[in-house]
Design an enzyme around this catalytic site. Structure first.
Site: not given
Length: 494
Positions: A151, A402, A429
């Site tokens: 991320s 995601d 994710h």
């Protein structure tokens, strides 16, 4: 669209990945404990500024071949670092195979790495990376370092390799939505302000009508009942967030779950939670509005308070605000008010929201004494969509479940890039960074196999380069020695 194409380099490794799954699962539990270290860190990395703060690191050197083996470094992002330790079993599982040390860094202003309040906020990507480079240079110089991140951590890992190639030999950047920070080029990559929200809505394609009914039912229920009977929130503020809509918290839960749509239970969530949402809401929609409100409340508590009987407090950011979180109180709220604001809108069954730059600037100016977002800062400093062709030794992975993959990098968009890419159709994710399991989807296992191969390649190149440089230095030393000997001999003759 590029996101519909899987990585050819990864597909070639499917058989290898399948055969190595059990070994990977066995390795995943080998590095579980860590030593906590605190190190004085410069606040501004300006030699004229003596202010420091204590930065926290998690370290395990059990398998490290000291002085020669690599350091696998987690590029900490927005949260307490022990949470990232738990969520990054893949990195830890590789330590025995590579004789690697494991180091996790906590981002400044999060967890226990918070400077004194009187220093204010000194929180930028460049300072975060300067922190990491400084400590790695002090403690692990002369060995190869592989950065990992997921991320925003994947974004930082990319920037780390781009900014400090002398420190970082390669980077595994999972679910790094760097393209979302480069809106000037969105049209080239089929990205719009609604892309994030549209991927979210697709996760609920089997229950769109039930979601619309639930939102309407929540709005039609008196607030006291929503607070005390249904949602179990601590106050009505928790329902509304940054809006005047009592359904905002429910909508925020719906927006939050797709990135966590893992195929097995994780952190209190059930397997495939978006499917659970659809089943729950569709069943309730077949009955009445009371049951729909109760179902919406159950979905919300599943997302934010699974297994807890405590009332749910208000969020400092999120409900009613910019999709994917934006300006608010707290460190990420501040980062959104400076470098990381996502210019997202939503026009789906989940929520209707139009991004308003002026409104976000006003929120930030009020919260942080005149601070306003610079939405081009990260792209100006690091390159945005230019990165796949300007940096080397980065492996970008994205899961198509995601919503952050809409800002990811894909091989089909950069066929001439010297870097590596992986697409996981069944991945949420940064699922590839989680610890390997026997029930992982094959595409996720294949991605990890490709990442492992990339690390092997980077380490081999680093060692070859070091040996080459050592050989050159040895030759220069010998030449200097021969020159000195000749000079001495000539002097004796004279």
């Amino acid at each position: 669209s590029s996101v519909m194409l899987s990585c050819a380099r990864v597909s070639a490794m499917l058989m290898l990945a399948a055969s190595s799954t059990q070994a990977a699962v066995a390795r995943a539990a080998t590095v579980e404990t860590y030593e906590v270290r605190l190190e004085a860190q410069s606040l501004t990395h300006d030699t004229s500024d003596a202010r420091t703060f204590a930065q926290r690191w998690l370290v395990n050197l059990t398998y490290w071949n000291e002085g020669e083996g690599p350091i696998f470094f987690y590029t900490g992002n927005e949260g307490p670092i022990e949470a990232f330790w738990e969520g990054n079993g893949f990195l830890r599982s590789l330590a025995p195979q590579f004789h690697a040390g494991v180091v996790f860094a906590e981002e400044r202003y999060y967890g226990q790495s918070v400077p004194p309040v009187e220093y204010g906020y000194e929180l930028t990507a460049s300072l975060i990376l300067a922190d990491y480079a400084a400590v790695l240079r002090r403690n692990f110089s002369g060995v190869p370092i592989i950065a990992f991140g997921g991320s925003y951590g994947g974004t930082l890992a990319t920037f780390f390799r781009a900014s400090y190639p002398d420190v970082v030999a390669g980077a595994i950047a999972a679910s790094a939505p760097i393209g979302y920070y480069d809106p000037a080029r969105w049209a080239e990559f089929n990205v719009t302000a609604d892309t994030f929200a549209e991927i979210i809505a697709d996760a609920y394609r089997d229950c769109g009508a039930a979601i619309a009914g639930a939102v309407a039912a929540v709005r039609g229920t008196d607030v006291d009942s929503l607070v005390d009977v249904f949602f179990g929130v601590c106050s009505a503020d928790a329902l509304y967030g940054n809006s005047t809509d009592p359904a905002a918290l429910f909508q925020y839960a719906l927006e939050s779950l797709p990135q966590l749509n893992y195929p097995y239970p994780v952190d209190g969530l059930p397997a495939s939670p978006c499917g659970v949402v659809c089943e729950t809401l569709n069943n309730a929609a077949a009955r009445d509005d009371h049951d729909l409100v109760a179902a919406a409340a159950n979905v919300t508590r599943m997302a934010f308070a699974a297994g807890s009987d405590e009332c749910l407090p208000a969020f400092s950011e999120g409900p009613g605000g910019v999709p994917g979180d934006g300006p608010g109180l707290g460190s990420w709220g501040y980062q959104s008010c400076t470098e990381t604001l996502h210019q997202f809108s939503s026009h789906t069954v989940v929520r209707s929201y139009s991004f308003n730059a002026s409104a976000q600037r006003a929120i930030c100016a009020e919260l942080y004494d005149g601070v306003v977002p610079n939405t081009s800062a990260l792209t100006a400093m690091y390159g945005g969509y230019d990165l796949p062709t300007t940096v080397t030794n980065v492996f970008w992975s994205n899961g198509l479940l995601d919503p952050w993959h809409g800002g990811g990098f894909f091989e089909s968009d950069f066929p001439d890039s010297p870097n590596l890419f992986c697409v996981m159709p069944n991945g949420a994710h940064h699922l590839d960074l989680r610890g390997p399991r026997a029930d992982d989807p094959p595409d996720v296992t294949a991605c990890r196999a490709a990442e492992t191969a990339a690390i092997e390649t980077w380490l081999a190149a680093w060692r070859e380069d070091r040996l080459g440089r050592a050989s050159v230095l040895q030759e220069l030393s010998e030449e200097r020695g021969a020159g000195v000997a000749s000079s001495n001999a000539a002097a004796r003759v004279e």
